[in-house]
Design a protein around this motif. Structure first.
Motif, PDB file in Angstrom:
ATOM      1  N   SER A 491       0.840  -1.199   0.000  1.00 28.74           N
ATOM      2  CA  SER A 491       0.000   0.000   0.000  1.00 28.74           C
ATOM      3  C   SER A 491       0.872   1.244   0.000  1.00 28.74           C
ATOM      4  O   SER A 491       1.703   1.443   0.883  1.00 28.74           O
ATOM      5  N   LEU A 492       0.644   2.115  -0.985  1.00 32.04           N
ATOM      6  CA  LEU A 492       1.382   3.374  -1.029  1.00 32.04           C
ATOM      7  C   LEU A 492       0.889   4.325   0.057  1.00 32.04           C
ATOM      8  O   LEU A 492       1.639   5.196   0.507  1.00 32.04           O
ATOM      9  N   ILE A 493      -0.368   4.153   0.506  1.00 35.59           N
ATOM     10  CA  ILE A 493      -0.855   4.949   1.640  1.00 35.59           C
ATOM     11  C   ILE A 493       0.021   4.679   2.853  1.00 35.59           C
ATOM     12  O   ILE A 493       0.495   5.610   3.525  1.00 35.59           O
ATOM     13  N   VAL A 494       0.251   3.404   3.150  1.00 32.03           N
ATOM     14  CA  VAL A 494       1.065   3.021   4.307  1.00 32.03           C
ATOM     15  C   VAL A 494       2.505   3.484   4.122  1.00 32.03           C
ATOM     16  O   VAL A 494       3.113   4.074   5.032  1.00 32.03           O
ATOM     17  N   LYS A 512      -2.895   3.526 -10.764  1.00 32.41           N
ATOM     18  CA  LYS A 512      -3.028   2.143 -10.291  1.00 32.41           C
ATOM     19  C   LYS A 512      -2.684   2.001  -8.809  1.00 32.41           C
ATOM     20  O   LYS A 512      -2.835   0.925  -8.236  1.00 32.41           O
ATOM     21  N   ASP A 513      -2.171   3.074  -8.207  1.00 32.05           N
ATOM     22  CA  ASP A 513      -1.807   3.031  -6.790  1.00 32.05           C
ATOM     23  C   ASP A 513      -2.985   3.481  -5.925  1.00 32.05           C
ATOM     24  O   ASP A 513      -3.924   4.115  -6.409  1.00 32.05           O
ATOM     25  N   ASP A 514      -2.892   3.181  -4.621  1.00 30.72           N
ATOM     26  CA  ASP A 514      -3.943   3.639  -3.704  1.00 30.72           C
ATOM     27  C   ASP A 514      -3.639   5.037  -3.151  1.00 30.72           C
ATOM     28  O   ASP A 514      -4.361   5.541  -2.285  1.00 30.72           O
ATOM     29  N   PHE A 515      -2.579   5.651  -3.658  1.00 29.77           N
ATOM     30  CA  PHE A 515      -2.214   7.020  -3.289  1.00 29.77           C
ATOM     31  C   PHE A 515      -1.677   7.705  -4.528  1.00 29.77           C
ATOM     32  O   PHE A 515      -0.819   7.150  -5.235  1.00 29.77           O
ATOM     33  N   PHE A 516      -2.170   8.884  -4.818  1.00 24.64           N
ATOM     34  CA  PHE A 516      -1.536   9.673  -5.879  1.00 24.64           C
ATOM     35  C   PHE A 516      -1.825  11.150  -5.659  1.00 24.64           C
ATOM     36  O   PHE A 516      -2.738  11.520  -4.924  1.00 24.64           O
ATOM     37  N   MET A 517      -1.017  11.990  -6.299  1.00 24.01           N
ATOM     38  CA  MET A 517      -1.153  13.433  -6.151  1.00 24.01           C
ATOM     39  C   MET A 517      -1.370  14.079  -7.509  1.00 24.01           C
ATOM     40  O   MET A 517      -0.739  13.697  -8.505  1.00 24.01           O
ATOM     41  N   ILE A 518      -2.289  15.063  -7.539  1.00 23.95           N
ATOM     42  CA  ILE A 518      -2.525  15.851  -8.747  1.00 23.95           C
ATOM     43  C   ILE A 518      -2.234  17.301  -8.395  1.00 23.95           C
ATOM     44  O   ILE A 518      -2.824  17.854  -7.461  1.00 23.95           O
ATOM     45  N   GLU A 519      -1.315  17.924  -9.138  1.00 24.14           N
ATOM     46  CA  GLU A 519      -0.915  19.294  -8.816  1.00 24.14           C
ATOM     47  C   GLU A 519      -1.920  20.301  -9.366  1.00 24.14           C
ATOM     48  O   GLU A 519      -2.365  20.213 -10.512  1.00 24.14           O
ATOM     49  N   LEU A 703      -8.150   4.534  -0.704  1.00 24.79           N
ATOM     50  CA  LEU A 703      -7.597   5.477  -1.675  1.00 24.79           C
ATOM     51  C   LEU A 703      -7.375   6.829  -1.013  1.00 24.79           C
ATOM     52  O   LEU A 703      -8.238   7.308  -0.271  1.00 24.79           O
ATOM     53  N   CYS A 704      -6.217   7.431  -1.302  1.00 23.91           N
ATOM     54  CA  CYS A 704      -5.928   8.786  -0.829  1.00 23.91           C
ATOM     55  C   CYS A 704      -5.427   9.610  -2.011  1.00 23.91           C
ATOM     56  O   CYS A 704      -4.458   9.227  -2.684  1.00 23.91           O
ATOM     57  N   VAL A 705      -6.093  10.731  -2.274  1.00 23.88           N
ATOM     58  CA  VAL A 705      -5.710  11.620  -3.364  1.00 23.88           C
ATOM     59  C   VAL A 705      -5.329  12.974  -2.788  1.00 23.88           C
ATOM     60  O   VAL A 705      -6.146  13.610  -2.108  1.00 23.88           O
ATOM     61  N   LEU A 706      -4.103  13.409  -3.047  1.00 24.57           N
ATOM     62  CA  LEU A 706      -3.683  14.753  -2.677  1.00 24.57           C
ATOM     63  C   LEU A 706      -3.861  15.663  -3.876  1.00 24.57           C
ATOM     64  O   LEU A 706      -3.512  15.294  -5.008  1.00 24.57           O
ATOM     65  N   THR A 707      -4.433  16.848  -3.649  1.00 29.06           N
ATOM     66  CA  THR A 707      -4.528  17.848  -4.707  1.00 29.06           C
ATOM     67  C   THR A 707      -3.874  19.121  -4.178  1.00 29.06           C
ATOM     68  O   THR A 707      -4.105  19.505  -3.040  1.00 29.06           O
ATOM     69  N   GLY A 708      -3.043  19.739  -4.975  1.00 32.71           N
ATOM     70  CA  GLY A 708      -2.381  20.946  -4.496  1.00 32.71           C
ATOM     71  C   GLY A 708      -1.003  21.091  -5.096  1.00 32.71           C
ATOM     72  O   GLY A 708      -0.776  20.726  -6.255  1.00 32.71           O
TER      73      GLY A 708
END
Length: 751
Positions: A491-494, A512-519, A703-708
């Motif tokens: 898990s990329l979250i972990v 495809k990961d359970d964590f990703f970031m969109i700028e 799932l965790c999505v970071l935006t910023g």
């Protein structure tokens, strides 16, 4: 009735003919008014009114779905009856003890328009009426003065823009001399039970001709500063910091502030302790809380305890039953739990805390009949139940709130102990000093206390940083799980949670990961969050946008703060439409609409709930989430389902609810959500710190999505300094443990 176009309120004048309902706790009343030959039903928070009183009420006509047309009161001015006809009606209504229609007629006949003065000032004169003894006369007079006192307080509060409900609350606290006490010292309003804002009370004091440098204002400013900082998590403040901040806040010379502080210390309204040559100032209740916690933990941590002789065999049997072997640190934690009166189990996500707790729980249940599992919030308790397959409750429900006292007290306390042999307390980072003090006070002397938590998460909303202070002291036996298990490593979250704790930037991840970031940033980031919630994530992963996806914001303000995102998400996910009732308008800034996702934002120990159509319990707690299933705009009431609990919020309780499509990270503590969106754009510098980011990321289950922006993300990862809280617990705990350990050592030597 007269229209008042300037404020859209109507004016109703008349005489109270019949009291239909009255809640003396809140000042809410329903009564019938004779308005010049027309009978009108009036309802609202108006304080105390009685039959025969002349009233001037401001409000509006509404059509209640159950009770029909009625006048909804915003304010009410009441005066006692003056002429003999009104006096006879007033006394005949049974408003005062021992006076019925016949006795009322005799009293009014004898004393005429002076009747109420006689009842108030010379009640012994009533003994001239046959059947009224001195005891009855005193009871009649006391009840009249109490009722008149409430009306006097309501009138005084109304003059300064305060509500009837606040007046009733003040009267219950200060008694018949409330107006006199507040006129002499309006700053009492800053303290319990009302805790009004200092600026608001300062305005009242100015109207009463109080000088800006008055002794009472300085004392109130010092107390207010400490209470304000307690709300920010500090149990105490360094003396120099308190003096400096209060002098600036009050705009008063430092010498006056110092003199005021010394006076408060001499009267023990404030307390002082010195740690490492720095003097700290406490509110008395917070010092007592820290001292009680330190004394009990110091005692438990050095209490000699023998582990079960079969412990190693029991662990091996448990491993065979489970079909896997525990890691070395997990075994160490299990052994420690069975050989200590108190311990801490800490570790980040994926390190096996739940597996370890389940093992400890299994072994305890083989030894003891009564093992309790609890957590600070309802959602955390529910999650604990799901993970352990055992019943768990909130700490409040374990202790049982006493609803009869008018303040927050618990049925289980040092005089009525809990019956448990073991208490396992999860999400320890969220527990504040007052709640933990209450739990320890109610625990049996021999009860084992197991504290489980993640020290890298945000500390409690309330004052204190108990888990952090305990770990810094090193007095309480502790195991910190550090190894990430193989399944969790995928898990990329972990992985990213641990990278954040270690001060490393999270991996960016991909679809495809359970964590990703969109700028993104600004309004573009706001639109991105809304698109992710409403369409992109539901289409890609099948998430329900309301039930499964939670937006967690570091801040309330700005385009990606919780306030603005709630407004936009409400428009998209639950827009207004004909036939869908709501309360509030855009002007009010808060709308509660049928179908909205909402959050309880403060503890309410009085509100009742139903389960399966029957009243099942009392209480809703800060952070509880639910869906609005019914709205009554006329009565300004909403029905909310929180899991299987059904609550009805009346007009005076609506301030406890907020739309919850987006909530702050602080409000999410103890909860987990299938999908989390965490906007890290335009975050104020004071909120750019590591464990806020870490807490937000670890709330996500799938799932965790970071935006910023990567710049803001890096600022949060790098900053570890913002989480500092003033507390003396670690020093008190070190002092408490040392003499206790020596005492037990001396006892061993003598044996």
């Amino acid at each position: 009735m007269e229209n008042q176009p300037q404020d859209r309120l109507m004016k109703l004048e008349g005489v109270v003919e019949h009291m239909i309902y009255e809640n003396t706790e809140t000042g809410y009343a329903v009564f019938e008014v004779d308005a010049g030959g027309t009978d009108v039903i009036v309802a609202g928070n108006v304080g105390s009114v009685d039959n025969g009183m002349s009233v001037t009420v401001y409000g509006r006509m509404v059509n209640h779905p159950s009770y029909g047309e009625q006048f909804k009161a915003e304010t009410c001015e009441a005066s006692l009856p003056q002429d003999t006809t009104a006096l006879l009606s007033y006394l005949s209504s049974g408003v005062l003890p021992y006076i019925g229609p016949s006795t009322a007629k005799k009293i009014v006949s004898m004393f005429g328009e002076d009747t109420l003065n006689v009842i108030s000032e010379t009640p012994q004169s009533l003994c001239r009426i046959k059947g009224i003894t001195p005891e009855k006369a005193a009871a009649i007079s006391n009840e009249f003065r109490r009722m008149y006192g409430v009306r006097e307080v309501v009138a005084w509060f109304t003059k300064y823009g305060l509500s009837a409900q606040q007046a009733v609350t003040a009267y219950r606290a200060f008694g018949p001399h409330t107006v006199e006490a507040l006129t002499q010292n309006p700053y009492l309003l800053c303290g319990d039970p009302l805790q009004l804002k200092f600026a608001q009370v300062d305005g009242i004091a100015a109207a009463l001709q109080f000088d800006s440098g008055s002794r009472l204002r300085v004392a109130a400013g010092l107390l207010y500063a400490l209470r304000h900082n307690a709300n920010n998590g500090h149990t105490c403040l360094p003396r120099a910091k308190l003096l400096d901040s209060t002098a600036k806040f009050l705009r008063v010379e430092p010498a006056s502030i110092e003199a005021g502080l010394d006076e408060l210390l001499s009267t023990e309204d404030l307390r002082t302790r010195t740690y490492q040559n720095i003097e700290y100032i406490y509110l008395p209740d917070l010092l007592s809380a820290e001292e009680d916690i330190a004394a009990r933990l110091g005692q438990l941590s050095t209490f000699p305890t023998e582990p079960p002789k079969t412990l190693e065999t029991d662990i091996r049997v448990l491993e065979m039953t489970q079909g896997f072997e525990y890691a070395p640190l997990q075994k160490e934690a299990i052994r420690l739990a069975l050989s200590s009166r108190v311990m801490v189990l800490t570790g980040g996500p994926g390190t096996g805390k739940t597996t370890t707790v389940n093992a400890i729980l299994s072994l305890y249940e083989a030894l003891y009949d009564r093992v309790a599992l609890c957590a600070p919030t309802g959602r955390a308790a529910k999650r604990l139940s799901e993970l352990t397959h055992h019943s768990a409750s909130t700490i409040h429900r374990l202790l049982e709130v006493d609803y009869t006292t008018g303040s927050v007290r618990f049925i289980h306390n040092e005089k009525n102990l809990l019956k448990y042999d073991v208490i396992i307390l999860d999400e320890m980072s969220m527990v504040d000093v007052k709640l933990f003090q209450a739990l320890l006070a109610a625990a049996r002397y021999h009860c084992r206390i197991i504290m489980v938590g993640d020290a890298d998460q945000l500390p409690s909303v309330g004052p204190g940083n108990i888990l952090g202070e305990i770990l810094r002291t090193g007095v309480v036996p502790t195991v910190r799980l550090t190894d990430i298990f193989r399944q969790a490593q995928q898990s990329l979250i972990v992985q990213n949670a641990h990278r954040i704790v270690e001060g490393q930037m999270p991996q960016k991840g991909g679809p495809k990961d359970d964590f990703f970031m969109i700028e993104s940033t600004g309004l573009a980031c706001q639109k991105l969050v809304c698109d992710l919630v409403s369409s992109r994530l539901p289409k890609a992963y099948g998430f329900d946008p309301v039930k499964d996806i939670q937006v967690l914001c570091p801040t309330k303000v700005g385009p990606t703060g919780s306030v603005e995102l709630n407004r936009r998400l409400q428009e998209i996910l639950n827009p207004p439409m004909r036939g869908k009732p709501q309360i509030g308008t855009e002007k009010n800034a808060k709308i509660l609409r049928l179908g909205d996702k909402v959050m309880q934002i403060k503890n309410d120990y009085d509100i009742t709930y139903e389960r399966d159509g029957a009243e099942a319990g009392v209480g809703a707690y800060n952070g509880d989430l639910g869906i609005i299933t019914a709205v009554d705009p006329d009565a300004r009431a909403v029905t909310v389902m929180m899991d299987d609990r059904k609550y009805v919020y009346s007009a005076d309780q609506l301030a406890e609810l907020e739309p919850a499509y987006a909530v702050t990270v602080h409000k999410s503590q103890g909860s987990e959500f299938p999908a989390v969106i965490l906007p890290v754009a335009d975050v104020p510098a004071r909120l750019c710190y590591r464990n806020l980011l870490y807490t937000g990321v670890t709330r996500a289950r799938k799932l965790c999505v970071l935006t910023g922006t990567a710049r803001t993300e890096e600022a949060m990862v790098r900053n570890v300094r913002q989480n500092m809280r003033y507390s003396g617990l670690r020093f008190l705990l070190a002092d408490a443990a040392a003499p206790t350990a020596e005492k037990y050592k001396a006892g061993d030597d003598q044996a």
